[in-house]
Design a protein around this motif. Sequence first.
Motif, short mmCIF file in Angstrom:
data_model
loop_
_atom_site.label_atom_id
_atom_site.label_comp_id
_atom_site.label_asym_id
_atom_site.label_seq_id
_atom_site.Cartn_x
_atom_site.Cartn_y
_atom_site.Cartn_z
N MET A 1 -0.55 6.59 -6.91
CA MET A 1 -0.53 5.16 -7.14
C MET A 1 -0.28 4.39 -5.85
SD MET A 1 -0.85 3.18 -9.69
CE MET A 1 -0.26 1.87 -10.62
N LYS A 2 0.68 4.88 -5.05
CA LYS A 2 0.99 4.24 -3.78
C LYS A 2 -0.21 4.36 -2.83
CE LYS A 2 4.56 4.05 -0.30
NZ LYS A 2 5.81 4.59 0.18
N THR A 3 -0.90 5.49 -2.87
CA THR A 3 -2.07 5.71 -2.03
C THR A 3 -3.19 4.75 -2.39
OG1 THR A 3 -1.46 8.05 -1.98
CG2 THR A 3 -3.64 7.49 -1.19
N ASN A 4 -3.38 4.48 -3.68
CA ASN A 4 -4.41 3.54 -4.13
C ASN A 4 -4.13 2.13 -3.61
OD1 ASN A 4 -5.84 5.48 -5.47
ND2 ASN A 4 -4.94 5.05 -7.47
N LYS A 5 -2.88 1.71 -3.62
CA LYS A 5 -2.51 0.38 -3.13
C LYS A 5 -2.80 0.28 -1.63
CE LYS A 5 1.01 -0.81 -6.50
NZ LYS A 5 2.43 -1.14 -6.72
N ILE A 6 -2.48 1.35 -0.91
CA ILE A 6 -2.73 1.36 0.54
C ILE A 6 -4.23 1.29 0.81
CG2 ILE A 6 -2.58 2.78 2.64
CD1 ILE A 6 0.15 3.76 1.61
N LEU A 7 -5.02 2.04 0.06
CA LEU A 7 -6.48 2.01 0.23
C LEU A 7 -7.06 0.65 -0.10
CD1 LEU A 7 -7.56 5.51 -1.17
CD2 LEU A 7 -7.58 4.73 1.20
N VAL A 8 -6.59 0.05 -1.18
CA VAL A 8 -7.08 -1.28 -1.57
C VAL A 8 -6.70 -2.31 -0.50
CG1 VAL A 8 -6.79 -3.16 -3.24
CG2 VAL A 8 -7.14 -0.82 -4.03
N PHE A 9 -5.45 -2.26 -0.04
CA PHE A 9 -5.00 -3.19 0.99
C PHE A 9 -5.79 -2.99 2.29
CE2 PHE A 9 -2.25 -4.26 4.59
CZ PHE A 9 -2.06 -5.60 4.34
N SER A 10 -5.99 -1.75 2.69
CA SER A 10 -6.74 -1.45 3.91
C SER A 10 -8.18 -1.92 3.79
CB SER A 10 -6.72 0.05 4.20
OG SER A 10 -5.42 0.49 4.43
N GLY A 11 -8.80 -1.68 2.66
CA GLY A 11 -10.18 -2.12 2.43
C GLY A 11 -10.29 -3.64 2.48
N ALA A 12 -9.33 -4.32 1.85
CA ALA A 12 -9.34 -5.79 1.86
C ALA A 12 -9.13 -6.32 3.28
CB ALA A 12 -8.26 -6.33 0.93
N ALA A 13 -8.25 -5.69 4.06
CA ALA A 13 -8.00 -6.12 5.43
C ALA A 13 -9.24 -5.93 6.29
CB ALA A 13 -6.81 -5.36 6.01
N ILE A 14 -9.92 -4.79 6.12
CA ILE A 14 -11.15 -4.54 6.88
C ILE A 14 -12.24 -5.54 6.50
CG2 ILE A 14 -13.03 -2.88 7.20
CD1 ILE A 14 -10.85 -0.67 7.06
N LEU A 15 -12.38 -5.81 5.22
CA LEU A 15 -13.38 -6.78 4.75
C LEU A 15 -13.07 -8.17 5.30
CD1 LEU A 15 -15.85 -7.38 3.02
CD2 LEU A 15 -14.30 -7.76 1.09
N LEU A 16 -11.82 -8.57 5.27
CA LEU A 16 -11.42 -9.87 5.80
C LEU A 16 -11.70 -9.96 7.31
CD1 LEU A 16 -10.13 -12.64 5.31
CD2 LEU A 16 -7.91 -11.58 5.73
N ALA A 17 -11.38 -8.91 8.04
CA ALA A 17 -11.64 -8.89 9.48
C ALA A 17 -13.14 -9.00 9.75
CB ALA A 17 -11.08 -7.62 10.10
N PHE A 18 -13.95 -8.31 8.95
CA PHE A 18 -15.40 -8.38 9.10
C PHE A 18 -15.91 -9.80 8.84
CE2 PHE A 18 -19.66 -8.23 7.21
CZ PHE A 18 -20.36 -7.68 8.27
N ILE A 19 -15.41 -10.44 7.80
CA ILE A 19 -15.82 -11.80 7.45
C ILE A 19 -15.45 -12.78 8.58
CG2 ILE A 19 -15.37 -13.74 5.88
CD1 ILE A 19 -15.20 -11.61 3.63
#
Length: 131
Positions: A1-19
């Motif tokens: 569960m904690k790993t999923n939150k980290i992956l979601v947060f990391s993915g969102a941060a990468i997407l935001l940086a790309f945008i």
Amino acid sequence: MKTNKILVFSGAAILLAFIICYWVYSNKFYYPTLPFERITKKEAVWKLENGNHELVELEKVNGYYWLGFKGNQQEGRDKINKKMEDQGLNYDSFDGNGIFFEKEDRVIITGTMWTRNYVLYKVPAEVMAAN
């Protein structure tokens, strides 16, 4: 569960940086400031890119026309010389950023490298109106 939150947060941060990077790139915020304010850097680059290596009128501000050219300073100076000869001025010389012409009075046109690819020229409006 904690790993999923980290992956979601990391993915969102990468997407935001790309945008953010895409937005900065597409709006040309990394380009130097223009010496006039009525058009954006993005609009200026669009006009210059679509100018087919000819002088492009970018703006008229405070009694001066700002012309731009996509290319190097020598090619731009040749284009300015031709345009001013078409306006009835005679090329005299150039020194640094100034290109000197003669008619009844001495006319000075200043050229500045805006970026590595674009040169901007400040031309007195009365010269351009003398067509």
